[in-house]
Design a protein around this motif. Sequence first.
Motif, PDB file in Angstrom:
ATOM      1  N   ILE A   2      45.486  52.268  33.023  1.00 14.29           N
ATOM      2  CA  ILE A   2      44.499  51.916  34.292  1.00 14.29           C
ATOM      3  C   ILE A   2      45.295  52.454  35.543  1.00 14.29           C
ATOM      4  N   THR A   3      46.396  52.013  35.652  1.00 19.74           N
ATOM      5  CA  THR A   3      46.978  52.415  37.123  1.00 19.74           C
ATOM      6  C   THR A   3      47.248  54.128  37.194  1.00 19.74           C
ATOM      7  N   GLU A   4      47.534  54.745  36.007  1.00 20.46           N
ATOM      8  CA  GLU A   4      47.626  56.104  35.735  1.00 20.46           C
ATOM      9  C   GLU A   4      46.256  56.831  36.244  1.00 20.46           C
ATOM     10  N   ASN A   5      45.039  56.044  35.876  1.00 14.62           N
ATOM     11  CA  ASN A   5      43.729  56.592  36.284  1.00 14.62           C
ATOM     12  C   ASN A   5      43.690  56.502  37.782  1.00 14.62           C
ATOM     13  N   ILE A   6      44.001  55.637  38.456  1.00 10.50           N
ATOM     14  CA  ILE A   6      43.941  55.560  40.011  1.00 10.50           C
ATOM     15  C   ILE A   6      45.001  56.373  40.665  1.00 10.50           C
ATOM     16  N   PHE A  51      34.921  46.845  51.585  1.00  9.80           N
ATOM     17  CA  PHE A  51      35.876  47.047  50.677  1.00  9.80           C
ATOM     18  C   PHE A  51      35.327  47.154  49.267  1.00  9.80           C
ATOM     19  N   GLY A  52      34.289  46.316  48.981  1.00 11.84           N
ATOM     20  CA  GLY A  52      33.790  46.142  47.858  1.00 11.84           C
ATOM     21  C   GLY A  52      32.838  47.481  47.415  1.00 11.84           C
ATOM     22  N   LEU A  53      32.333  48.048  48.444  1.00  4.89           N
ATOM     23  CA  LEU A  53      31.478  49.468  48.298  1.00  4.89           C
ATOM     24  C   LEU A  53      32.422  50.550  48.004  1.00  4.89           C
ATOM     25  N   TYR A  54      33.640  50.507  48.787  1.00  2.00           N
ATOM     26  CA  TYR A  54      34.749  51.580  48.419  1.00  2.00           C
ATOM     27  C   TYR A  54      35.181  51.529  47.031  1.00  2.00           C
ATOM     28  N   ASP A  55      35.351  50.384  46.758  1.00  3.06           N
ATOM     29  CA  ASP A  55      36.112  50.078  45.317  1.00  3.06           C
ATOM     30  C   ASP A  55      35.310  50.385  44.357  1.00  3.06           C
ATOM     31  N   GLN A  56      33.818  50.256  44.517  1.00  5.07           N
ATOM     32  CA  GLN A  56      32.879  50.848  43.494  1.00  5.07           C
ATOM     33  C   GLN A  56      32.686  52.265  43.466  1.00  5.07           C
ATOM     34  N   GLU A  57      32.608  52.737  44.774  1.00  2.85           N
ATOM     35  CA  GLU A  57      32.300  54.102  44.779  1.00  2.85           C
ATOM     36  C   GLU A  57      33.396  55.408  44.558  1.00  2.85           C
ATOM     37  N   PHE A  58      34.593  54.877  45.009  1.00  3.76           N
ATOM     38  CA  PHE A  58      35.789  55.891  44.964  1.00  3.76           C
ATOM     39  C   PHE A  58      36.964  55.056  43.961  1.00  3.76           C
ATOM     40  N   LEU A  59      37.027  54.134  43.606  1.00  2.00           N
ATOM     41  CA  LEU A  59      38.094  53.532  43.047  1.00  2.00           C
ATOM     42  C   LEU A  59      37.639  52.915  41.496  1.00  2.00           C
ATOM     43  N   ASN A  60      36.213  53.087  41.098  1.00  3.26           N
ATOM     44  CA  ASN A  60      35.912  52.760  39.745  1.00  3.26           C
ATOM     45  C   ASN A  60      36.129  51.202  39.740  1.00  3.26           C
ATOM     46  N   ASN A  61      35.926  50.604  40.804  1.00  3.53           N
ATOM     47  CA  ASN A  61      36.229  48.980  40.567  1.00  3.53           C
ATOM     48  C   ASN A  61      37.317  48.582  40.048  1.00  3.53           C
ATOM     49  N   PHE A  63      39.970  47.286  41.854  1.00  2.64           N
ATOM     50  CA  PHE A  63      40.437  46.220  42.197  1.00  2.64           C
ATOM     51  C   PHE A  63      39.713  44.945  41.836  1.00  2.64           C
ATOM     52  N   ARG A  64      38.567  45.034  41.896  1.00  4.53           N
ATOM     53  CA  ARG A  64      37.587  43.965  41.209  1.00  4.53           C
ATOM     54  C   ARG A  64      37.942  43.606  39.816  1.00  4.53           C
ATOM     55  N   GLU A  65      38.253  44.630  38.980  1.00  2.67           N
ATOM     56  CA  GLU A  65      38.458  44.413  37.462  1.00  2.67           C
ATOM     57  C   GLU A  65      39.629  44.191  36.918  1.00  2.67           C
ATOM     58  N   ASN A  66      40.924  44.494  37.926  1.00  2.00           N
ATOM     59  CA  ASN A  66      42.163  44.517  37.405  1.00  2.00           C
ATOM     60  C   ASN A  66      43.112  43.877  38.278  1.00  2.00           C
ATOM     61  N   PHE A  67      42.857  43.950  39.482  1.00  2.00           N
ATOM     62  CA  PHE A  67      43.858  43.490  40.652  1.00  2.00           C
ATOM     63  C   PHE A  67      43.997  41.726  40.340  1.00  2.00           C
ATOM     64  N   LYS A  68      45.450  41.484  40.346  1.00  2.00           N
ATOM     65  CA  LYS A  68      45.556  39.983  40.157  1.00  2.00           C
ATOM     66  C   LYS A  68      46.034  39.322  41.497  1.00  2.00           C
ATOM     67  N   GLY A  69      46.462  40.043  42.277  1.00  3.23           N
ATOM     68  CA  GLY A  69      46.690  39.391  43.644  1.00  3.23           C
ATOM     69  C   GLY A  69      45.784  38.888  44.486  1.00  3.23           C
TER      70      GLY A  69
END
Length: 249
Positions: A2-6, A51-61, A63-69
């Motif tokens: 997942i991190t390799e994808n980002i 941030f939520g919009l950027y995470d969705q549009e550019f980062l394929n969610n 942070f919403r789906e993977n970030f634990k911090g």
Amino acid sequence: MITENIKRLEYSKSEIVKKRNDIRKRFITKSKNVMNGNIQSMSKFDLEILFGLYDQEFLNNYFRENFKGSLKFSLSTRMTSSAGKTIYSRKLKLLKEVEETYEIRMGIKFFYQYYMVERDKIVSGINTKDSLEAFQIVFEHELCHLIELHLYKESSCKKVRFKTMVNNMFGHTDVYHQLPNQKEIISKEYGLLIGQKVSFIGEGRKHNGVIYRLNKRATVMVKDSKGTYRDKDGNAYSKWYVQFDQLHY
């Protein structure tokens, strides 16, 4: 994986423009403060929306789906050079992901005063059309700091890795902004510059000095044998804070 994808995220110029514009439209719809491209009011909740919009549009969610911090967002009217910054623990390399905390802080004053100087406002190599576009591009810069800190536990926009990432992801060709700052606005309105010789009336008499700093008032250094401030030549000065309209030159 997942991190390799980002790490490998890369968009064409046309994709970036479309995604940025789509975010802009959706943000204006969702925000209670930003009604158009001219930012006049904003809250930290707007940053969460953005941030939520950027995470969705550019980062394929990512942070919403993977970030634990944890992530925080804030606005500052006291930032005078950086239009945005990402705050993190200096012990980041020692923390588990669940302990990671980042804060994106935006210098909102730069965007409120965007129109106070008539010239091109270039941000990260992009000539912006309004304050909202400028805000988005600064926010994108901070997103790359966030991503780099999360992935590598360090970040520097002066290094190749950051410059490559921010170009691949957002099409930025520079890492600096040319937004109007307080000094430029004061200079335009009052004709004042740092280092300029001025005079003013203080405590019932005239003083002559040199402008040392321009903020909400001018800081003026006046030669004074009893002053507590000294230059490299040993000259003594007293410091005065003077309203701009009380200065003469």
